[in-house]
Design an enzyme around this catalytic site. Structure first.
Site, mmCIF file in Angstrom:
data_model
loop_
_atom_site.group_PDB
_atom_site.id
_atom_site.type_symbol
_atom_site.label_atom_id
_atom_site.label_comp_id
_atom_site.label_asym_id
_atom_site.label_seq_id
_atom_site.Cartn_x
_atom_site.Cartn_y
_atom_site.Cartn_z
ATOM 1 N N GLU A 1 0.726 -1.121 0.099
ATOM 2 C CA GLU A 1 0.156 -0.200 0.026
ATOM 3 C C GLU A 1 0.879 1.247 0.074
ATOM 4 O OE1 GLU A 1 -3.782 1.909 2.550
ATOM 5 O OE2 GLU A 1 -2.116 0.702 3.668
ATOM 6 N N LYS B 1 -9.470 1.660 -2.344
ATOM 7 C CA LYS B 1 -9.578 1.165 -1.062
ATOM 8 C C LYS B 1 -10.926 1.687 -0.311
ATOM 9 C CE LYS B 1 -7.313 1.468 3.780
ATOM 10 N NZ LYS B 1 -6.075 1.953 4.328
ATOM 11 N N CYS C 1 -5.264 -3.068 3.096
ATOM 12 C CA CYS C 1 -4.975 -2.854 4.539
ATOM 13 C C CYS C 1 -6.051 -3.006 5.631
ATOM 14 C CB CYS C 1 -4.214 -1.318 4.651
ATOM 15 S SG CYS C 1 -3.199 -1.016 6.094
#
Length: 284
Positions: free
Chosen positions: A42, A114, A155
């Site tokens: 990320e 995300k 994440c």
């Protein structure tokens, strides 16, 4: 068909061009080791807590140095290059935390923004508000590759098992989870969560991570991992600095595990008898 996958651990700084150079060096090294797919962490392009500086360095996708480098490397080396994520300027002036997958011909096969924003208040005064800088994504995506159907997460998404289950039920055999986990949360939860998502869904999990103390002052946990559908850790990096981990995977392992424990098929709907609901029923 067995395929070699690689996860690159990095310690990205604040300069996207320096980070692109580091990424290129690591991708080339992974290709030399036989990797057919390479994933970066990320925020490969930059970890930058100063929002003004972050915005000043932002580029749209077609001008981004990380995207351009990944596209060029995938075509030159003939492999799949997956940018775990990097900050991208959206046309509406907002910022996306966006991952990209490029095929062996350099074509962009998919992208993922995300979905879940890391808005938390941790112990010792550590606090994060991703939603203050980034616009969350709204779409989960799957892509069919020669070695399996792949899904995407980034994440903090790992804490939302419904995202993984939905993709597994749609046929995902491999889930990707590039990350920049904080040291505090990583020490407590990183490995447990990754193994849980693999076990729950009978799928491979590939997680390239940031690791070490970064230029902007934050510290990330590292421990990039590749996990098989039974929950076994096939490869794991250390806690800091650059590292390449590799593992061979075979989609047949997914079918074998799901055949033993078919929980994705055995799930049932159910009613929830909660106190509030009972009170409403009694009042009626």
């Amino acid at each position: 068909m067995r395929t070699t996958l690689a996860a690159l651990q990095m310690c990205s700084g604040t300069d996207p061009h320096r980070n692109a150079e580091a990424m290129e060096r690591l991708v080339r090294a992974a290709a030399a080791k036989g990797a057919h797919y390479v994933q970066t962490p990320e925020m490969t392009g930059a970890l930058q807590r100063d929002r003004a500086a972050l915005r000043a360095a932002l580029k749209p996708e077609e001008e981004d140095v990380i995207v351009a480098t990944a596209r060029q490397l995938s075509a030159e080396l003939g492999l799949y290059v997956h940018i775990g994520s990097t900050a991208i300027a959206r046309p509406d002036g907002k910022i996306a935390n966006r991952g990209f997958l490029f095929g062996p011909d350099g074509a962009r096969l998919s992208h993922y923004d995300k979905i879940h924003m890391f808005d938390v208040d941790l112990d010792n005064g550590e606090s994060w508000r991703e939603s203050a800088a980034y616009t969350p994504g709204e779409t989960a995506r799957l892509v069919d590759l020669p070695f399996g159907r792949m899904g995407f997460a980034i994440c903090y998404d790992v804490r939302f098992p419904e995202l993984f289950k939905a993709q597994a039920q749609a046929g995902a055999e491999i889930m990707t989870l590039p990350a920049a986990f904080t040291r505090q949360t990583g020490e407590a939860h990183w490995g447990v969560l990754l193994r849980a998502r693999a076990i729950e869904n009978g799928m491979f999990v590939i997680a390239a991570a940031q690791g070490g103390v970064h230029e902007d002052g934050r510290e990330t946990y590292g421990h990039s991992m590749i996990i098989d559908p039974w929950g076994r850790v096939l490869a794991e990096a250390g806690d800091a600095g650059e590292e390449i981990i590799l593992a061979e995977i075979d989609r047949a392992d997914v079918a074998a595990v799901r055949g033993k424990i078919p929980n994705l098929k055995n799930g049932r709907s159910f009613a929830l008898d909660a106190p509030q609901a009972r009170a409403k029923d009694d009042a009626a």
